[in-house]
Write a protein that holds these residues in place. Structure first.
Motif, PDB file in Angstrom:
ATOM      1  N   PHE A 109     -28.851   8.840 -75.187  1.00 16.96           N
ATOM      2  CA  PHE A 109     -27.698   9.466 -75.833  1.00 16.96           C
ATOM      3  C   PHE A 109     -26.385   9.145 -75.115  1.00 16.96           C
ATOM      4  CE2 PHE A 109     -28.695  12.467 -72.530  1.00 16.96           C
ATOM      5  CZ  PHE A 109     -27.518  13.138 -72.231  1.00 16.96           C
ATOM      6  N   LEU A 110     -26.490   8.454 -73.963  1.00 18.03           N
ATOM      7  CA  LEU A 110     -25.295   8.039 -73.237  1.00 18.03           C
ATOM      8  C   LEU A 110     -25.101   6.518 -73.229  1.00 18.03           C
ATOM      9  CD1 LEU A 110     -25.474  10.298 -70.049  1.00 18.03           C
ATOM     10  CD2 LEU A 110     -24.096  10.676 -72.107  1.00 18.03           C
TER      11      LEU A 110
ATOM     12  N   ALA B  76     -19.203   8.364 -61.219  1.00 14.62           N
ATOM     13  CA  ALA B  76     -18.104   9.300 -61.419  1.00 14.62           C
ATOM     14  C   ALA B  76     -17.201   8.766 -62.510  1.00 14.62           C
ATOM     15  CB  ALA B  76     -17.316   9.479 -60.123  1.00 14.62           C
ATOM     16  N   ILE B  77     -16.583   9.666 -63.258  1.00  9.50           N
ATOM     17  CA  ILE B  77     -15.736   9.249 -64.367  1.00  9.50           C
ATOM     18  C   ILE B  77     -14.498  10.123 -64.414  1.00  9.50           C
ATOM     19  CG2 ILE B  77     -16.967  10.736 -66.005  1.00  9.50           C
ATOM     20  CD1 ILE B  77     -16.443   8.540 -68.128  1.00  9.50           C
ATOM     21  N   ASP B  78     -13.373   9.476 -64.707  1.00  8.10           N
ATOM     22  CA  ASP B  78     -12.102  10.188 -64.788  1.00  8.10           C
ATOM     23  C   ASP B  78     -11.368   9.701 -66.030  1.00  8.10           C
ATOM     24  OD1 ASP B  78      -9.859  11.821 -63.716  1.00  8.10           O
ATOM     25  OD2 ASP B  78      -8.895   9.852 -63.595  1.00  8.10           O
ATOM     26  N   GLU B  79     -10.858  10.626 -66.841  1.00  4.80           N
ATOM     27  CA  GLU B  79     -10.177  10.263 -68.092  1.00  4.80           C
ATOM     28  C   GLU B  79      -8.697  10.594 -68.004  1.00  4.80           C
ATOM     29  OE1 GLU B  79      -8.171  10.785 -71.783  1.00  4.80           O
ATOM     30  OE2 GLU B  79      -8.883  12.526 -70.615  1.00  4.80           O
ATOM     31  N   ARG B  80      -7.866   9.585 -68.351  1.00  2.00           N
ATOM     32  CA  ARG B  80      -6.420   9.781 -68.409  1.00  2.00           C
ATOM     33  C   ARG B  80      -5.867   8.964 -69.572  1.00  2.00           C
ATOM     34  NH1 ARG B  80      -4.249   9.401 -62.085  1.00  2.00           N
ATOM     35  NH2 ARG B  80      -5.592  11.058 -61.250  1.00  2.00           N
ATOM     36  N   ASP B  81      -5.196   9.653 -70.474  1.00  2.00           N
ATOM     37  CA  ASP B  81      -4.543   9.008 -71.619  1.00  2.00           C
ATOM     38  C   ASP B  81      -5.518   8.122 -72.403  1.00  2.00           C
ATOM     39  OD1 ASP B  81      -2.445   8.369 -73.357  1.00  2.00           O
ATOM     40  OD2 ASP B  81      -1.925   6.568 -72.209  1.00  2.00           O
TER      41      ASP B  81
ATOM     42  N   SER C 161     -17.595   8.670 -78.394  1.00  2.00           N
ATOM     43  CA  SER C 161     -18.362   9.894 -78.175  1.00  2.00           C
ATOM     44  C   SER C 161     -19.216   9.796 -76.921  1.00  2.00           C
ATOM     45  CB  SER C 161     -19.240  10.193 -79.393  1.00  2.00           C
ATOM     46  OG  SER C 161     -20.194   9.161 -79.600  1.00  2.00           O
ATOM     47  N   LYS C 162     -19.774   8.600 -76.638  1.00  2.00           N
ATOM     48  CA  LYS C 162     -20.617   8.462 -75.445  1.00  2.00           C
ATOM     49  C   LYS C 162     -19.792   8.484 -74.170  1.00  2.00           C
ATOM     50  CE  LYS C 162     -24.534   6.338 -77.740  1.00  2.00           C
ATOM     51  NZ  LYS C 162     -25.340   5.126 -78.026  1.00  2.00           N
ATOM     52  N   LEU C 163     -18.613   7.906 -74.197  1.00  2.00           N
ATOM     53  CA  LEU C 163     -17.730   8.023 -73.043  1.00  2.00           C
ATOM     54  C   LEU C 163     -17.367   9.486 -72.801  1.00  2.00           C
ATOM     55  CD1 LEU C 163     -15.338   4.975 -73.628  1.00  2.00           C
ATOM     56  CD2 LEU C 163     -16.948   5.260 -71.736  1.00  2.00           C
ATOM     57  N   GLY C 164     -17.107  10.215 -73.888  1.00  2.00           N
ATOM     58  CA  GLY C 164     -16.808  11.634 -73.757  1.00  2.00           C
ATOM     59  C   GLY C 164     -17.981  12.423 -73.208  1.00  2.00           C
ATOM     60  N   ARG C 165     -19.203  12.075 -73.635  1.00  2.00           N
ATOM     61  CA  ARG C 165     -20.388  12.770 -73.133  1.00  2.00           C
ATOM     62  C   ARG C 165     -20.585  12.527 -71.645  1.00  2.00           C
ATOM     63  NH1 ARG C 165     -24.401  10.679 -77.904  1.00  2.00           N
ATOM     64  NH2 ARG C 165     -23.421  11.805 -79.644  1.00  2.00           N
ATOM     65  N   ILE C 166     -20.370  11.268 -71.211  1.00  7.18           N
ATOM     66  CA  ILE C 166     -20.507  10.975 -69.782  1.00  7.18           C
ATOM     67  C   ILE C 166     -19.492  11.783 -68.985  1.00  7.18           C
ATOM     68  CG2 ILE C 166     -20.267   9.167 -68.021  1.00  7.18           C
ATOM     69  CD1 ILE C 166     -21.258   7.156 -70.074  1.00  7.18           C
ATOM     70  N   ASP C 167     -18.280  11.872 -69.488  1.00  6.29           N
ATOM     71  CA  ASP C 167     -17.229  12.629 -68.820  1.00  6.29           C
ATOM     72  C   ASP C 167     -17.609  14.104 -68.739  1.00  6.29           C
ATOM     73  OD1 ASP C 167     -14.779  13.193 -67.640  1.00  6.29           O
ATOM     74  OD2 ASP C 167     -13.784  13.479 -69.567  1.00  6.29           O
ATOM     75  N   THR C 168     -18.115  14.633 -69.845  1.00  7.94           N
ATOM     76  CA  THR C 168     -18.489  16.054 -69.878  1.00  7.94           C
ATOM     77  C   THR C 168     -19.665  16.331 -68.944  1.00  7.94           C
ATOM     78  OG1 THR C 168     -17.735  16.273 -72.166  1.00  7.94           O
ATOM     79  CG2 THR C 168     -19.280  17.928 -71.353  1.00  7.94           C
ATOM     80  N   LEU C 169     -20.684  15.457 -69.015  1.00 10.31           N
ATOM     81  CA  LEU C 169     -21.875  15.663 -68.186  1.00 10.31           C
ATOM     82  C   LEU C 169     -21.543  15.552 -66.708  1.00 10.31           C
ATOM     83  CD1 LEU C 169     -24.896  16.191 -68.208  1.00 10.31           C
ATOM     84  CD2 LEU C 169     -25.278  13.724 -68.349  1.00 10.31           C
TER      85      LEU C 169
END
Length: 438
Positions: free
Chosen positions: A279-280, A338-343, A317-325
């Motif tokens: 799912f990721l 590790a994942i960090d989201e900006r803009d 959606s999978k990038l978002g799931r990795i970020d959330t998890l």
């Protein structure tokens, strides 16, 4: 897409590695005689050299002054200083042949000049209107004996067959063994079924108006090959590339090339994706009809890729799931990822090292290992012009600003952009490089 070690040869560079020797000619030669050159009046320089078995063979008409200048520089380099530029200059004015094999060089010049006295154990002799320079006295004796063999009278006709299908009006030609050149640049690539199928390579340098053109052809044995074994998709339809970076490479069916690169062991950094749960894990099997790879550096250490997968929402959606998890469960669950989201740009690191930056912007998926890359700008970049005559699944444009960092200052002001294209089939690779002149 992790940071690339300096010794690693990426797929895009390897795709043109087999014509790297041609680029040397493109950058140093100007004004080759398009009429072609006559055969030596008394003897044939090719008869003295291992032209049929050498890794690389240059066949050059030194009546053109700048071709002669290039030969002076080339000879001094390939003989490791055994010949000086002044010694070579005295031998110019006719046909010159340089053969390089296993790191050693043989040279033959159609001239009535006396033989020079090379240094470093090399040896030279003049015979029947040809001066021969060999790596050693023993190599020289073998060269002189070879010229007396019955097959020597057909040396040029045999060599000419390697250029079948290429323009005949060329004052500079090069033949090469593509397997040897690939092995020197990328052992992983050389070990692929496609690379092992390659047999012979040839290219010629011609001038047309304000352009230097280098059409090339690499033949291969199609036995046992399938289209999936090739580094790029088959067929003549060129890709749609986007952007105006110093280096822009277009790929039709980028998923095909990515699969080839991974199977060759060129992108081991992406193996991390295989450890992610379903799912990721993103879908790498279809990245859309065309892809673009750009770089601001000649060594390709930093790359940015843009594609249009059929379902960009799945990637988002999978990038978002990795970020959330990662935020809920921590790095341990994701193998230290590790994942960090900006803009809208997701930056993935492992052990403090950058793995990739990724973002989805409308239909476009952008991936990069360049910490300074502007992903959103790459996503909306306009279509780049096709290289003239493009008829294959790979195209490239190298801006003169980046090229200038790799060529002598003497000629920097006279060169423009380099464009190139290549077409792969089971029977080999064809294509062309063009260098604009100012």
């Amino acid at each position: 897409m992790a940071t690339v070690p300096g010794r690693r040869v990426l797929l895009i560079a390897a795709a043109f590695a087999v014509v790297a020797v041609v680029v040397v000619v493109v950058l140093l030669l100007r004004g080759g005689d398009d009429r072609g050159a006559p055969k030596a009046a008394r003897s044939e320089p090719l008869a003295y050299l291992p032209a049929g078995s050498a890794d690389v063979v240059f066949d050059l008409d030194t009546r053109a002054p700048l071709v002669g200048l290039a030969v002076e520089q080339l000879a001094a380099r390939v003989t490791h200083g055994a010949l000086t530029a002044d010694q070579v200059h005295a031998l110019l004015g006719g046909r010159a042949v340089v053969a390089i094999d296993a790191g050693k060089a043989w040279l033959a010049f159609a001239t009535g000049a006396p033989a020079p006295r090379p240094r470093g154990g090399a040896a030279a002799a003049a015979r029947d209107g040809v001066v021969v320079v060999a790596p050693s006295a023993a190599d020289l004796r073998q060269a002189l004996d070879a010229a007396r063999a019955p097959a020597a009278r057909y040396a040029r006709a045999t060599f000419d067959k390697r250029f079948a299908g290429l323009p005949a009006d060329a004052g500079a030609r090069v033949a090469f063994d593509p397997r040897v050149l690939l092995a020197q640049r990328s052992p992983q690539l050389a070990g692929t079924r496609w690379a092992r199928s390659l047999r012979d390579g040839a290219a010629v340098l011609t001038t047309r108006g304000t352009e230097l053109r280098v059409p090339f052809r690499i033949t291969g044995d199609p036995g046992g090959l399938t289209p999936g074994d090739l580094p790029i998709a088959t067929g003549a339809r060129p890709p749609t590339a986007r952007g105006s970076a110093p280096l822009v490479v277009g790929l039709r069916d980028p998923a095909h090339t990515l699969s080839f690169a991974r199977s060759a062991g060129l992108l081991s950094e992406l193996d991390l994706l295989d450890s992610l749960p379903g799912f990721l894990e993103p879908d790498l099997s279809d990245l859309g009809p065309s892809g673009t790879v750009t770089s601001t550096r000649f060594d390709l250490a930093h790359l940015t890729a843009r594609t249009e997968p059929p379902d960009p929402g799945d990637w988002e959606s999978k990038l978002g799931r990795i970020d959330t998890l990662a935020g809920l469960a921590g790095k341990a669950v994701l193998g230290g990822l590790a994942i960090d989201e900006r803009d809208g740009a997701y930056t993935l690191t492992q052990g403090g090292q950058l793995i990739a930056r990724a973002g989805v912007y409308g239909r476009a998926l952008v991936l990069s290992n360049d910490p300074a890359a502007k992903l959103r700008a790459a996503a909306v970049a306009p279509a780049a012009p096709l290289p003239p005559g493009a008829a294959g699944a790979l195209t490239a444009r190298l801006r003169s600003s980046l090229l200038a960092t790799q060529i002598p200052e003497l000629v920097r002001a006279r060169v423009g952009d380099v464009t190139a294209w290549a077409r792969a089939e089971l029977t080999g690779v064809t294509g062309e490089l063009r260098l604009a002149l100012r």
